[in-house]
Scaffold this motif. Structure first.
Motif, mmCIF file in Angstrom:
data_model
loop_
_atom_site.group_PDB
_atom_site.id
_atom_site.type_symbol
_atom_site.label_atom_id
_atom_site.label_comp_id
_atom_site.label_asym_id
_atom_site.label_seq_id
_atom_site.Cartn_x
_atom_site.Cartn_y
_atom_site.Cartn_z
ATOM 1 N N ALA A 172 18.390 7.363 -14.956
ATOM 2 C CA ALA A 172 17.083 6.750 -14.688
ATOM 3 C C ALA A 172 16.376 7.448 -13.536
ATOM 4 O O ALA A 172 17.007 7.960 -12.608
ATOM 5 N N ASP A 173 15.044 7.451 -13.601
ATOM 6 C CA ASP A 173 14.218 8.056 -12.562
ATOM 7 C C ASP A 173 14.018 7.036 -11.443
ATOM 8 O O ASP A 173 13.439 5.963 -11.672
ATOM 9 N N PRO A 174 14.470 7.308 -10.226
ATOM 10 C CA PRO A 174 14.357 6.319 -9.142
ATOM 11 C C PRO A 174 12.911 5.936 -8.826
ATOM 12 O O PRO A 174 12.620 4.768 -8.581
ATOM 13 N N THR A 228 19.141 0.091 -6.985
ATOM 14 C CA THR A 228 20.151 0.230 -8.023
ATOM 15 C C THR A 228 19.452 0.607 -9.315
ATOM 16 O O THR A 228 18.499 -0.050 -9.738
ATOM 17 N N LEU A 229 19.926 1.665 -9.951
ATOM 18 C CA LEU A 229 19.310 2.144 -11.187
ATOM 19 C C LEU A 229 19.977 1.476 -12.383
ATOM 20 O O LEU A 229 21.190 1.255 -12.382
ATOM 21 N N GLU A 260 11.541 3.712 -11.677
ATOM 22 C CA GLU A 260 12.131 2.373 -11.614
ATOM 23 C C GLU A 260 11.554 1.575 -10.453
ATOM 24 O O GLU A 260 11.322 0.368 -10.572
ATOM 25 N N HIS A 261 11.302 2.234 -9.333
ATOM 26 C CA HIS A 261 10.700 1.545 -8.193
ATOM 27 C C HIS A 261 9.289 1.067 -8.529
ATOM 28 O O HIS A 261 8.915 -0.058 -8.204
#
Length: 188
Positions: free
Chosen positions: A8-10, A2-3, A13-14
């Motif tokens: 947002a850049d996945p 979930t962003l 964020e990961h």
């Protein structure tokens, strides 16, 4: 994942989530291209052995805006007996030409053995003794054909006699054009 917000850049964020609470987080990605022969060399080999090189391509780049559909180009390359038909279920599924060539190279021994006639009365075609002249790289023409028939698989069979272009559609496989060289085709 979930962003936190719409833009947002996945991957970023990961990495932030995976590295949270540690002194340092690193993500290492290695992408090695497959060990594949050039298409021209595989074509020379197939023609020299009196076999067919069957190249299929499907242009799905018009799906790039829909995440539920496959997009990009799909390829398949296969060595077959020169009289084998193009089958409707032979659709390309490799993500790149290099991946399709690497798979073809991996299966080459079995393909050449399978092309040998099983009837003892039928002679095995002898390879040409002199090396064949270099042929022009068919990749640009294959890309042009795929773009012209976007969304449909296009299969080209290269044999000693020339090449034949087939298009896959809902009714099966249809022969579109034949010529001595792919560069001489103007396919509708």
């Amino acid at each position: 994942m979930t962003l936190p917000w719409a833009g947002a850049d996945p991957v970023g964020e990961h990495v932030r989530g995976a590295g949270r609470g540690t002194a340092a987080g690193r993500l290492i990605v290695v992408a090695a291209s497959p060990n594949a022969p050039p298409l021209v060399e595989l074509l020379r080999l197939a023609l020299g052995l009196d076999l067919a090189l069957v190249v299929a391509v499907r242009d799905l780049r018009h799906h790039s805006g829909d995440p539920l559909l496959a997009d990009g180009l799909r390829w398949s390359v296969e060595v077959q007996p020169s009289d084998a038909p193009v089958r409707p279920d032979d659709l390309p599924y490799r993500p790149s030409l290099a991946a399709a060539l690497a798979w073809c190279r991996e299966c080459l021994t079995d393909a050449v053995a399978g092309a040998a006639p099983t009837d003892p009365a039928v002679p095995i075609p002898a390879p040409w003794s002199a090396p064949r002249d270099l042929v022009a790289d068919p990749e640009p023409d294959l890309l042009r054909l795929a773009a012209r028939h976007a969304g449909q698989a296009v299969t080209v069979r290269f044999t000693r006699a020339g090449c034949a272009v087939h298009r896959h559609d809902d009714d099966g496989v249809r022969l579109v054009a034949q010529a001595t060289d792919l560069r001489h085709l103007w396919v509708t």
